[in-house]
Design a protein around this motif. Structure first.
Motif, mmCIF file in Angstrom:
data_model
loop_
_atom_site.group_PDB
_atom_site.id
_atom_site.type_symbol
_atom_site.label_atom_id
_atom_site.label_comp_id
_atom_site.label_asym_id
_atom_site.label_seq_id
_atom_site.Cartn_x
_atom_site.Cartn_y
_atom_site.Cartn_z
ATOM 1 N N ARG A 69 1.929 -3.189 15.261
ATOM 2 C CA ARG A 69 0.775 -3.659 16.268
ATOM 3 C C ARG A 69 1.098 -3.279 17.499
ATOM 4 N NH1 ARG A 69 -2.591 -9.086 14.012
ATOM 5 N NH2 ARG A 69 -2.385 -8.576 12.043
ATOM 6 N N PHE A 95 0.385 -14.145 17.075
ATOM 7 C CA PHE A 95 -0.965 -13.957 16.263
ATOM 8 C C PHE A 95 -0.843 -13.763 14.845
ATOM 9 C CE2 PHE A 95 -4.352 -14.572 18.933
ATOM 10 C CZ PHE A 95 -4.354 -13.947 20.222
ATOM 11 N N LEU A 98 -0.233 -16.767 13.077
ATOM 12 C CA LEU A 98 -1.271 -17.543 12.869
ATOM 13 C C LEU A 98 -2.413 -17.100 11.629
ATOM 14 C CD1 LEU A 98 -2.471 -18.453 16.564
ATOM 15 C CD2 LEU A 98 -1.459 -19.933 14.864
ATOM 16 N N GLU A 99 -2.345 -15.607 11.687
ATOM 17 C CA GLU A 99 -2.933 -15.099 10.548
ATOM 18 C C GLU A 99 -2.249 -15.216 9.112
ATOM 19 O OE1 GLU A 99 -4.198 -11.266 13.117
ATOM 20 O OE2 GLU A 99 -3.173 -10.955 11.324
ATOM 21 N N ARG A 102 -3.068 -18.798 8.102
ATOM 22 C CA ARG A 102 -4.586 -18.857 7.741
ATOM 23 C C ARG A 102 -4.447 -18.377 6.299
ATOM 24 N NH1 ARG A 102 -6.422 -18.122 12.741
ATOM 25 N NH2 ARG A 102 -6.196 -15.859 12.734
ATOM 26 N N GLU A 105 -2.896 -20.807 3.799
ATOM 27 C CA GLU A 105 -3.763 -22.055 3.864
ATOM 28 C C GLU A 105 -4.929 -21.909 3.096
ATOM 29 O OE1 GLU A 105 -3.285 -24.263 8.195
ATOM 30 O OE2 GLU A 105 -5.017 -23.250 7.598
ATOM 31 N N ALA A 108 -3.744 -22.246 -0.446
ATOM 32 C CA ALA A 108 -3.384 -23.351 -0.945
ATOM 33 C C ALA A 108 -4.230 -24.343 -1.394
ATOM 34 C CB ALA A 108 -2.430 -24.057 0.157
ATOM 35 N N VAL A 109 -5.493 -24.222 -0.608
ATOM 36 C CA VAL A 109 -6.725 -25.149 -0.880
ATOM 37 C C VAL A 109 -7.555 -24.628 -1.938
ATOM 38 C CG1 VAL A 109 -8.730 -25.993 0.261
ATOM 39 C CG2 VAL A 109 -6.815 -25.608 1.711
ATOM 40 N N LEU A 111 -9.063 -26.373 -5.050
ATOM 41 C CA LEU A 111 -9.310 -27.802 -5.655
ATOM 42 C C LEU A 111 -9.255 -27.847 -7.336
ATOM 43 C CD1 LEU A 111 -12.466 -28.817 -3.803
ATOM 44 C CD2 LEU A 111 -10.295 -29.248 -3.165
ATOM 45 N N PHE B 184 -4.485 -32.288 1.066
ATOM 46 C CA PHE B 184 -5.509 -31.094 1.300
ATOM 47 C C PHE B 184 -6.695 -31.562 0.398
ATOM 48 C CE2 PHE B 184 -4.901 -27.787 4.138
ATOM 49 C CZ PHE B 184 -3.457 -27.488 4.060
ATOM 50 N N LYS B 188 -10.506 -32.218 1.378
ATOM 51 C CA LYS B 188 -11.848 -31.517 0.951
ATOM 52 C C LYS B 188 -12.783 -32.366 0.222
ATOM 53 C CE LYS B 188 -10.964 -27.603 2.576
ATOM 54 N NZ LYS B 188 -11.701 -27.197 3.750
ATOM 55 N N LYS B 266 -9.230 -26.264 15.118
ATOM 56 C CA LYS B 266 -8.067 -27.006 14.725
ATOM 57 C C LYS B 266 -7.664 -27.893 15.904
ATOM 58 C CE LYS B 266 -5.685 -23.334 12.329
ATOM 59 N NZ LYS B 266 -4.320 -22.556 12.219
ATOM 60 N N VAL B 273 -6.921 -27.991 10.287
ATOM 61 C CA VAL B 273 -8.186 -27.296 10.173
ATOM 62 C C VAL B 273 -9.281 -28.281 10.194
ATOM 63 C CG1 VAL B 273 -9.659 -25.950 9.254
ATOM 64 C CG2 VAL B 273 -7.314 -25.168 9.185
ATOM 65 N N ARG B 276 -14.676 -24.655 9.916
ATOM 66 C CA ARG B 276 -14.742 -23.513 9.899
ATOM 67 C C ARG B 276 -16.055 -23.032 9.969
ATOM 68 N NH1 ARG B 276 -9.550 -21.908 7.851
ATOM 69 N NH2 ARG B 276 -8.887 -23.528 6.090
ATOM 70 N N MET B 306 -8.165 -26.398 19.408
ATOM 71 C CA MET B 306 -8.144 -24.968 19.602
ATOM 72 C C MET B 306 -9.058 -24.366 18.515
ATOM 73 S SD MET B 306 -4.971 -22.150 18.724
ATOM 74 C CE MET B 306 -3.936 -23.267 20.038
ATOM 75 N N GLU B 308 -9.934 -21.028 16.984
ATOM 76 C CA GLU B 308 -9.183 -19.445 16.728
ATOM 77 C C GLU B 308 -10.476 -18.524 16.044
ATOM 78 O OE1 GLU B 308 -5.926 -20.273 14.407
ATOM 79 O OE2 GLU B 308 -4.740 -20.826 15.875
ATOM 80 N N VAL B 310 -11.489 -14.858 14.476
ATOM 81 C CA VAL B 310 -11.002 -13.457 14.017
ATOM 82 C C VAL B 310 -12.413 -12.683 13.961
ATOM 83 C CG1 VAL B 310 -9.133 -14.592 12.572
ATOM 84 C CG2 VAL B 310 -11.452 -14.593 11.671
ATOM 85 N N SER B 320 -7.231 -11.134 14.272
ATOM 86 C CA SER B 320 -7.403 -12.197 15.291
ATOM 87 C C SER B 320 -7.689 -11.541 16.414
ATOM 88 C CB SER B 320 -5.811 -12.852 15.440
ATOM 89 O OG SER B 320 -5.857 -14.014 16.437
ATOM 90 N N VAL B 321 -8.661 -12.434 17.178
ATOM 91 C CA VAL B 321 -9.224 -11.817 18.647
ATOM 92 C C VAL B 321 -8.888 -12.797 19.589
ATOM 93 C CG1 VAL B 321 -10.688 -10.262 17.475
ATOM 94 C CG2 VAL B 321 -11.424 -12.429 18.381
ATOM 95 N N GLY B 322 -8.711 -14.038 19.508
ATOM 96 C CA GLY B 322 -8.316 -14.992 20.649
ATOM 97 C C GLY B 322 -8.385 -16.465 20.133
ATOM 98 N N SER B 323 -7.753 -17.086 20.907
ATOM 99 C CA SER B 323 -7.806 -18.682 20.485
ATOM 100 C C SER B 323 -8.189 -19.464 21.863
ATOM 101 C CB SER B 323 -6.272 -19.143 20.251
ATOM 102 O OG SER B 323 -5.612 -18.739 21.211
#
Lengths: 211, 330
Positions: A69, A95, A98-99, A102, A105, A108-109, A111, B184, B188, B266, B273, B276, B306, B308, B310, B320-323
């Motif tokens: 990148r 970045f 963080l991606e 996500r 995560e 992982a989620v 159910l 988690f 949920k 977040k 989290v 969303r 925060m 985030e 995308v 990702s474009v910003g936080s």
């Protein structure tokens, strides 16, 4: 080989690191000097350690993604001047991390599949690890001997004497070694650390272990 | 070392994952951007691993090493290397001492001899007389054999201890990951229950007789956020009075190239989290592209958050474009 005429709207995932782009990346990391690729290798090493400390599954892949990148942005913008190479690499790495978080995560989620845990670290079955451990140690000993053979004599001598002794004895040995070598304690520790790093990389390559 | 470089104790805590998220992030940045810190980090990590291999770690430090540091295959590889290296270094030290005692010149391990193990020696006699050479050779061989047996004994004991330690670390990691997964799942379930409750409430309100419906304008707190840049920057404070119905946040985008966006809220304290969004579209506000989100005040406590963002490409991939960081004051 791609050139500056490549449209920006092209998918980021299709972008590949060309020889030209890689050379541009090396020059940008060197910041006007010519390190012969040393700065690039050091940045790679730091990024691998960064992602590894975050317990990411495949640090090397994330490092590739990060540097790709950076190289892509360099290619598109011709220069990145608002921040230093190390700083920009850190921003991109963050970045990418963080991606990655996500993605893990989201997997992982689930159910309906509590047992399918795909967290940011890999676990090895304890039983098989003990079995492999003995054979691996045999292999590591052989590899270490070969890698020590390949070291320069002064570095081999330094590394062996640097790690000689326990606690108080070790400290005294290092003080004496620093005096003999004409180095400060700090400079000696840095040099020993670098030689050790070379040995680790050599042993890892020889033994084919993950590092 | 210049004054801003953290001390070795802080670096050790960083390596063991026991710093706050803010401090960890600060050292993460230094590890990439500061040459002196990056070097010191390597040195301290080697010393930490050596201390572990030498059995010098105790108490909480040992526990953290087992549970956190050993969680990574790469770091476990470092420990294995350190164990083997320690064996070789000790043998080298023993060889040097024995040579000094026996009066022969010894060339210790791995100097082009092509040996299978680090324990073999080449001995050079200092006496010309055959029987003296024979005695010296026999004595040296005996010493070498003794040293080798002692080394083997230590190595095997260490293997057993290491296997036990790694097994404990693996079991501990398993328990942590399972607890996290259960957390988690329950989060949920709570969220689903909350959504059902909200849906029921909306249905009730929509079917209420007209005379019972109170028309009033919703109380909205509106805020505009710019993307977070590196280093310390002003964090926007968002006051949310008790009677607020919505917190409407306009997120300024550095680039508006994507057909769609998605936002995730977040908590900064634990990176959890909270919320969303669905698929969002950007719009133009003045000459700046923005996306807007709307949050229920019940989601927010007096804390730092925060968002985030995308970008969703035409192909469906997220980038990702910003936080955006802000602090809620209630």
């Amino acid at each position: 080989m791609r050139d500056a005429a490549t449209p920006k709207s092209e998918s980021k995932r299709d972008w590949e690191l060309s020889e030209d782009a890689f050379r541009q990346l090396l020059q940008w990391l060197d910041e006007g000097t010519d390190s012969g690729g040393a700065k690039y290798l050091e940045m790679r090493r730091r990024l691998v350690s960064f992602f590894d400390r975050k317990n990411c599954l495949a640090p090397d892949e994330l490092v590739d993604e990060t540097l790709n990148r950076v190289a892509r942005r360099l290619k598109e913008e011709s220069a990145i001047t608002d921040t230093t190479p190390a700083q920009y690499s850190y921003i991109v790495a963050r970045f990418v991390f963080l991606e990655y978080l996500r993605r893990t995560e989201t997997r992982a989620v689930r159910l309906d599949s509590v047992s399918q845990l795909d967290g940011p670290s890999v676990e090895v079955a304890a039983g098989s690890d003990a079995q492999v451990s003995r054979e691996e140690k045999e292999r590591l000993l052989d590899c270490l001997e070969r890698c020590l053979d390949r070291l320069e004599p002064e570095n081999r001598d330094l590394i062996m004497h640097y790690y000689h002794g326990e606690q108080r004895t070790k400290i005294e040995n290092r003080r004496a070694l620093a005096e003999r070598s004409g180095l400060t304690i700090n400079a000696l520790s840095i040099r020993a650390c670098r030689v050790r790093g070379r040995l680790e990389a050599c042993v890892s390559e020889c033994a084919g272990t993950i590092q | 070392m210049h004054p801003q470089i953290p001390g070795d104790q802080l670096i050790t805590q960083y390596l063991l994952g026991s710093l706050s998220s803010e401090e960890t992030e600060r050292l993460d940045e230094l590890s990439l951007t500061d040459d002196e810190f990056a070097t010191r980090l390597r040195v301290v990590e080697d010393e930490l691993v050596d201390a572990y291999v030498g059995g010098e770690l105790t108490g909480q430090t040992l526990q953290q090493f087992n549970s956190f540091y050993l969680a990574s295959p790469r770091r476990r590889g470092k420990v294995r290397f350190a164990q083997v290296f320690r064996t070789v270094a000790e043998q080298h030290a023993r060889t040097g001492a024995e040579s000094a005692q026996s009066g022969v010149t010894a060339r210790p391990i791995a100097q082009g001899a092509g040996s299978h193990r680090a324990r073999r020696l080449e001995l050079l006699p200092s006496s010309g007389r055959a029987w003296q050479w024979g005695l010296a050779a026999a004595a040296s061989l005996l010493l070498v054999a003794t040293a080798w047996l002692a080394s083997e004994n230590w190595r095997l004991r260490d293997q057993v201890n290491q296997a036990r330690t790694e097994q404990t670390a693996v079991e501990q990691r398993e328990r942590e990951l399972l607890a996290r997964q259960r957390s988690f799942t329950s989060e949920k379930e709570v969220e689903v229950a909350r959504l059902r409750e909200n849906l029921d409430r909306v249905k009730r309100e929509s079917t209420a007789p007209p005379s019972q419906t109170l028309w009033q304008f919703p109380a909205i707190v509106a805020v505009v956020l710019t993307p977070q840049t590196r280093g310390v920057s002003q964090i926007a404070d968002v006051n949310v009075p008790a009677d607020t119905d919505f917190v409407a946040i306009e997120l300024q985008l550095e680039s508006g190239d994507y057909p769609g966006y998605r936002a995730t809220l977040k908590a900064v304290s634990d990176n959890q989290v909270i919320w969303r969004s669905g698929r969002l579209k950007s719009r133009t506000s003045g000459d700046i592209k923005v996306v807007g989100i709307s949050l229920r005040p019940a989601l927010l406590k007096s804390s730092r958050y925060m968002v985030e963002v995308v970008g969703i490409s035409a192909g469906g991939s997220n980038e990702s474009v910003g936080s955006y960081v802000f602090r809620v004051i209630k």
